[in-house]
Design a protein around this motif. Structure first.
Motif, PDB file in Angstrom:
ATOM      1  N   GLY A   1       0.796  -1.221   0.000  1.00 49.73           N
ATOM      2  CA  GLY A   1       0.000   0.000   0.000  1.00 49.73           C
ATOM      3  C   GLY A   1       0.828   1.270   0.000  1.00 49.73           C
ATOM      4  N   ILE A   2       2.145   1.126  -0.016  1.00 50.00           N
ATOM      5  CA  ILE A   2       2.998   2.324  -0.023  1.00 50.00           C
ATOM      6  C   ILE A   2       3.271   2.736  -1.467  1.00 50.00           C
ATOM      7  CG2 ILE A   2       5.248   3.262   0.622  1.00 50.00           C
ATOM      8  CD1 ILE A   2       5.093   1.446   3.118  1.00 50.00           C
TER       9      ILE A   2
ATOM     10  N   LYS B   1      -5.392   9.533  -3.468  1.00 53.92           N
ATOM     11  CA  LYS B   1      -4.235   8.787  -2.988  1.00 53.92           C
ATOM     12  C   LYS B   1      -4.616   7.812  -1.883  1.00 53.92           C
ATOM     13  CE  LYS B   1      -0.316  11.570  -4.386  1.00 53.92           C
ATOM     14  NZ  LYS B   1       1.051  11.979  -4.024  1.00 53.92           N
ATOM     15  N   SER B   2      -5.415   8.276  -0.933  1.00 54.95           N
ATOM     16  CA  SER B   2      -5.747   7.368   0.168  1.00 54.95           C
ATOM     17  C   SER B   2      -6.728   6.290  -0.294  1.00 54.95           C
ATOM     18  CB  SER B   2      -6.250   8.126   1.397  1.00 54.95           C
ATOM     19  OG  SER B   2      -7.398   8.865   1.077  1.00 54.95           O
ATOM     20  N   LEU B   3      -7.564   6.621  -1.289  1.00 55.55           N
ATOM     21  CA  LEU B   3      -8.454   5.600  -1.838  1.00 55.55           C
ATOM     22  C   LEU B   3      -7.632   4.502  -2.532  1.00 55.55           C
ATOM     23  CD1 LEU B   3     -11.331   4.626  -2.408  1.00 55.55           C
ATOM     24  CD2 LEU B   3     -11.339   6.043  -4.452  1.00 55.55           C
ATOM     25  N   LEU B   4      -6.591   4.898  -3.264  1.00 49.68           N
ATOM     26  CA  LEU B   4      -5.754   3.910  -3.958  1.00 49.68           C
ATOM     27  C   LEU B   4      -5.028   3.015  -2.955  1.00 49.68           C
ATOM     28  CD1 LEU B   4      -4.339   6.029  -6.932  1.00 49.68           C
ATOM     29  CD2 LEU B   4      -6.323   4.505  -6.893  1.00 49.68           C
TER      30      LEU B   4
ATOM     31  N   ASP C   1     -16.041   5.071   2.351  1.00 51.66           N
ATOM     32  CA  ASP C   1     -15.190   5.874   3.246  1.00 51.66           C
ATOM     33  C   ASP C   1     -14.590   7.077   2.524  1.00 51.66           C
ATOM     34  OD1 ASP C   1     -15.648   4.168   5.285  1.00 51.66           O
ATOM     35  OD2 ASP C   1     -13.685   3.198   5.250  1.00 51.66           O
ATOM     36  N   HIS C   2     -14.402   6.947   1.216  1.00 54.54           N
ATOM     37  CA  HIS C   2     -13.723   8.013   0.475  1.00 54.54           C
ATOM     38  C   HIS C   2     -14.663   8.745  -0.477  1.00 54.54           C
ATOM     39  CE1 HIS C   2     -10.409   5.724   2.082  1.00 54.54           C
ATOM     40  NE2 HIS C   2      -9.699   6.808   1.943  1.00 54.54           N
ATOM     41  N   GLU C   3     -15.958   8.622  -0.214  1.00 60.94           N
ATOM     42  CA  GLU C   3     -16.966   9.357  -0.988  1.00 60.94           C
ATOM     43  C   GLU C   3     -16.867   9.117  -2.485  1.00 60.94           C
ATOM     44  OE1 GLU C   3     -16.457  13.356   0.326  1.00 60.94           O
ATOM     45  OE2 GLU C   3     -17.251  12.943   2.314  1.00 60.94           O
ATOM     46  N   ALA C   4     -16.488   7.883  -2.853  1.00 61.32           N
ATOM     47  CA  ALA C   4     -16.395   7.542  -4.269  1.00 61.32           C
ATOM     48  C   ALA C   4     -17.720   6.973  -4.779  1.00 61.32           C
ATOM     49  CB  ALA C   4     -15.256   6.548  -4.500  1.00 61.32           C
ATOM     50  N   GLY C   5     -18.722   6.888  -3.913  1.00 62.84           N
ATOM     51  CA  GLY C   5     -20.035   6.397  -4.327  1.00 62.84           C
ATOM     52  C   GLY C   5     -20.142   4.888  -4.272  1.00 62.84           C
ATOM     53  N   ALA C   6     -21.287   4.371  -4.690  1.00 66.79           N
ATOM     54  CA  ALA C   6     -21.545   2.933  -4.645  1.00 66.79           C
ATOM     55  C   ALA C   6     -20.662   2.193  -5.647  1.00 66.79           C
ATOM     56  CB  ALA C   6     -23.013   2.666  -4.954  1.00 66.79           C
TER      57      ALA C   6
END
Lengths: 119, 119
Positions: free
Chosen positions: A27-28, A43-46, B62-67
């Motif tokens: 994850g880094i 970035k945090s989503l990835l 969590d990251h507001e990327a939707g469903a």
């Protein structure tokens, strides 16, 4: 070309692409080219999606389905395509939902070996 | 048509498709049409992949990327495409690695609303 240029090349070549990263399986992030058009904390989503790549690898290995080469996730606001680069690294492209998914898969397929050669 | 007929229809319509399931988000299978050509324990693999669908949902929320509408995983021996049917159910098609990925995505997209209407 360095990592960054390869990642830029993917974003430039794919309609709707907003980011491309080289990530460690832990994850880094190694490097990212980000246009940041979506207003998401990409970035945090990835990083979170790297956990899924990890999980898919474990599930596939447990069931003798072989190595995971690609993982894609479509949400309402984002389409992500991840591809294995080596046993320890993968790359991931993020697109707007209406982005060119087929072209993204193609660009990752041809770019992953180039990144692998530089690792 | 019942669930089973819709699932059969997907497998019949997609080159290289070997199975199609309707699953609960909790990993419990509702119905499956399985041709079992791969020699893998597909059902338990699909259950594991449902955990990934769940994880993708949580990460995206969590990251507001939707469903999350779609998730696909390519391994050396198997290509799986999962699509949301309702908030509690998703469907998943399993293909040989050289199967028609684009057609599978299309068939899931048109079949998911039909399954949703019968849930």
């Amino acid at each position: 070309m360095g990592f960054r240029e390869h990642l830029q090349d993917v974003v430039r070549s794919v309609d709707g692409a907003v980011a491309c990263s080289l990530m460690g399986m832990d994850g880094i992030e190694v490097d990212t080219h980000l246009t940041d058009e979506l207003g998401l904390d990409l970035k945090s989503l990835l990083v979170e999606f790297s956990t899924l790549f990890h999980g898919a690898r474990a599930a596939a290995a447990d069931h003798e389905a072989g190595a995971v080469s690609e993982l894609s996730i479509q949400t309402e606001r984002l389409l992500t395509v991840a591809r294995l680069v080596s046993s320890e690294y993968f790359m991931v492209a993020a697109l707007r939902p209406d982005g060119n998914f087929g072209k993204a898969r193609y660009m990752l397929r041809i770019t992953a070996p180039k990144l692998a050669a530089e690792l």
